[in-house]
Enzyme design. Structure first.
Site, mmCIF file in Angstrom:
data_model
loop_
_atom_site.group_PDB
_atom_site.id
_atom_site.type_symbol
_atom_site.label_atom_id
_atom_site.label_comp_id
_atom_site.label_asym_id
_atom_site.label_seq_id
_atom_site.Cartn_x
_atom_site.Cartn_y
_atom_site.Cartn_z
ATOM 1 N N LYS A 273 41.089 52.769 -28.212
ATOM 2 C CA LYS A 273 41.577 52.112 -27.062
ATOM 3 C C LYS A 273 42.324 50.772 -27.563
ATOM 4 C CE LYS A 273 37.762 53.609 -23.964
ATOM 5 N NZ LYS A 273 36.385 53.179 -23.173
ATOM 6 N N LYS B 48 40.091 67.039 -20.027
ATOM 7 C CA LYS B 48 38.961 66.667 -19.439
ATOM 8 C C LYS B 48 39.087 66.012 -17.969
ATOM 9 C CE LYS B 48 34.713 64.181 -20.164
ATOM 10 N NZ LYS B 48 33.884 63.193 -21.355
ATOM 11 N N LYS C 85 38.387 59.374 -15.180
ATOM 12 C CA LYS C 85 39.044 58.540 -14.264
ATOM 13 C C LYS C 85 40.134 57.918 -15.251
ATOM 14 C CE LYS C 85 34.682 55.632 -15.816
ATOM 15 N NZ LYS C 85 33.640 56.281 -15.833
#
Length: 342
Positions: A122, A205, A208
């Site tokens: 991230k 996958k 969100k």
């Protein structure tokens, strides 16, 4: 003769949490995790929390966070979590989470924290100037979440295995330095039988963080929206409804969804649609999804209309969680040599 009271087997304690980062959970959240939480509450001393403090690592408007937190609680109950069978609470309602996290931060090496895969991924995407310190210490707060409740098992997906290992390492480190204080948990890796992928990118996958909401089957969406998403799902060459994840990932994903919601095997689902085209198959999947989610959405909306009742349930959950967490924190402080207050 063993007394009845002594013959009762003590239940193992289970702890897991979910972030309130959207207005609705998606089908992957349910089939990949929450459905199994519901099963685990029947045979374990289960603690489940909406981890609103973790959600602060992403900038969110206060009104959105409030709405999403309550919506998350309502959906969890609508999906089958029973406040009479489990302890359901909001993370920020238990101050000991932050207090124990600081203790764990003081036990964690900088290099150890830097190696956490999710942080590296991230932070590389966002860049160091836009990466908040909370994202770096996130796994340590997660460690505190788990150790506070003396959990035996932590139901998580495979992608969280590294975080469980950090929790085990820190718990063992504390115990060896200061005496037996924490239960060392086992990662309970959730069954991967119903891995649900993105409708628009069936090799990824359902998440969100995906590129488009069009790929998500959201539990709180209207039937019309979910029907449209399923009928617009990416499919594959040919017209046979067969399960082949390599060459037909789109159809395989829809077969997985159909199988999971009808409890029919993949083989039976394939047989049911033998000789039928993709249009008929998508229509059937859409119908099953809409029928399955209707009572969930209705129940969640009903709960959200009576927020007094919802808050009452959360107060009870917080009291139960605080009773366990405060004892663990007190034992931790005592082991460290911190002076207890009067």
């Amino acid at each position: 003769m063993v007394s009845e009271a002594n013959s009762v087997v003590k239940k193992e304690r289970v702890l897991s949490g979910i972030q309130p980062t959207q207005d609705s959970f998606h089908l992957g959240n349910y089939l990949g995790a929450i459905k199994q939480w519901v099963e685990l509450q029947n045979s374990n001393d289960a603690f489940y929390c909406v981890v609103d403090l973790h959600a602060l690592t992403v900038e969110t408007k206060p009104e959105d966070l409030r709405r999403r937190t309550l919506a998350s609680v309502a959906q969890l109950i609508a999906l089958g979590l029973d406040p009479d069978k489990c302890t359901l609470f909001i993370q920020s309602h238990v101050p000991a989470h932050n207090q124990l996290a600081w203790v764990m931060e003081c036990l964690t090496g900088f290099g150890e924290a830097s190696r956490m895969t999710q942080f590296k991924d991230k932070s590389q995407k966002a860049g160091s100037d836009r990466t908040v310190v909370g994202l770096f210490t996130y796994p340590i707060l997660q460690t505190a979440d788990i150790l506070l409740y003396q959990a035996n098992k932590v139901p998580v997906g495979e992608d969280q295995r590294q975080h469980i290992e950090l929790t085990r390492d820190l718990g063992q480190r504390f115990n060896s330095k200061y005496g037996q204080t924490f239960t060392i948990p086992e990662g309970y890796i959730l069954k991967s039988g119903a891995k649900i992928n993105d409708l628009q990118d069936p090799e990824a996958k359902m998440s969100k963080s995906g590129s488009s909401s069009a790929g998500l089957i959201e539990l709180m969406d209207t039937p019309e929206i979910n029907i449209k998403k399923i009928k617009s799902a990416v499919t594959d060459t040919g017209r046979e409804v067969t399960f082949d994840e390599k060459d037909k990932p789109g159809i395989s994903n829809l077969l997985t969804i159909y199988s999971a919601l009808t409890t029919k095997s993949i083989a039976d689902a394939q047989s049911e649609f033998a000789g039928k085209g993709y249009g008929d198959f998508k229509g059937a999947v859409a119908e099953v999804v809409v029928e399955y989610l209707k009572p969930v959405r209705d129940r969640a909306n009903e709960l959200l209309k009576d927020q007094t009742h919802l808050n009452k349930l959360l107060t009870i959950g917080a009291e139960k969680a605080n009773a366990v967490a405060s004892k663990t924190l007190s034992d931790t402080y005592n082991a460290l040599g911190l002076i207890s207050r009067g």
